[in-house]
Scaffold this active site. Structure first.
Site, short mmCIF file in Angstrom:
data_model
loop_
_atom_site.label_atom_id
_atom_site.label_comp_id
_atom_site.label_asym_id
_atom_site.label_seq_id
_atom_site.Cartn_x
_atom_site.Cartn_y
_atom_site.Cartn_z
CB VAL A 11 80.56 26.31 0.60
CG1 VAL A 11 79.59 25.65 -0.37
CG2 VAL A 11 79.97 27.58 1.20
CB THR A 14 80.98 28.32 10.25
OG1 THR A 14 79.56 28.36 10.07
CG2 THR A 14 81.30 28.53 11.73
CB VAL A 15 85.95 27.39 8.42
CG1 VAL A 15 87.47 27.54 8.30
CG2 VAL A 15 85.63 26.12 9.22
CE LYS A 35 74.22 30.62 10.97
NZ LYS A 35 74.99 30.25 9.77
CG ASP A 48 77.01 27.73 11.99
OD1 ASP A 48 77.42 26.56 12.15
OD2 ASP A 48 76.25 28.06 11.07
CB SER A 169 87.05 23.34 2.28
OG SER A 169 87.76 22.17 2.65
#
Length: 238
Positions: A11, A14-15, A35, A48, A169
């Site tokens: 989903v 990470t971004v 992480k 990641d 996103s």
């Protein structure tokens, strides 16, 4: 200290984590990204954490366990014969990082209740142990309201505080469901909409990524995202 979870896999956690880290480092804050468990990545492959570093720059990173199979941490550890990661170990690492940094971001694997070990420990247990705020990264389209509501409800029932929801996103060509979900997502989350990150921004070079992060995240993170203006613009498009 912030715990970053998602309504599922893929989903945009990470971004979103990298975007928050990028804005904090641009503000001269010391940032660490933890992480606890990386799955689906071999020892010689970037995970990641490497992606966060590529996008956000000079941040401290720590990965506690890595498993090659793209499964939950518990299942991946069982298949590989590797050691599981325990909430106490995660909390200890986060506390150590917190002592030397202005911001610690803890990125989960999958959703809030994905199991770390055979006893059923989850990211929710980590957040509770640390007293950390939870950020929910959600999809934009159909089905996201139910998944977001379930995540936030279980977090609240476990005594956690949900700081807000971020659309991981936002599509370049949003459909009717995405437009409609903008005002409904904060209702489902019981928390404010704190950002909407542009689709594909993870492929941008670092300076462009930082600019996109600033556009897509709330002033709460040092960005410029205005949820009311964004909701108004989506209403005008429908």
């Amino acid at each position: 200290m912030l715990v970053v979870t998602g309504t599922g896999t893929g989903v945009g956690k990470t971004v979103a984590t990298a975007a928050m880290a990028a804005l904090a480092t641009a503000d001269d804050r010391k940032v660490a990204v933890l992480k606890p468990a990386q799955t689906g990545v071999r020892p010689d492959e970037p995970g990641d954490i490497a992606e966060v570093t590529r996008l956000a720059g000079a941040v401290t990173t720590r990965e506690l366990r890595r498993y090659p199979d793209p499964l939950s941490p518990e299942a991946a550890a069982r298949r590989s014969g590797g050691e599981t990661v325990k909430p106490g170990e995660i909390a200890s690492a986060a506390t150590e990082l917190d002592a030397a940094h202005d911001l610690v971001l803890i990125e989960g694997a999958g959703g809030l209740l994905v199991r770390f070990d055979e006893s059923g420990s989850t990211l929710a247990d980590v957040a509770w142990a640390l007293g950390a705020l939870v950020l929910v990264v959600a999809e934009a389209g159909l089905g996201t309201l139910n998944a977001t509501a379930l995540t936030s409800e279980v977090a609240t029932k476990r005594g956690l505080n949900v700081a807000g929801v971020i659309i991981g996103s936002w599509p370049s060509e949003p459909d009717l469901a995405a437009w409609s979900n903008v005002p409904d997502l904060p209702v489902a989350a019981g928390a404010p909409l704190l950002g909407a990150l542009e689709e594909g921004m993870g492929s941008l070079p670092r300076p462009e990524f930082a600019a996109a992060a600033r556009r897509g995240l709330s002033p709460w993170f040092g960005g410029e995202f205005d949820p009311e203006r964004f909701a108004g613009s989506t209403s005008a498009q429908r």
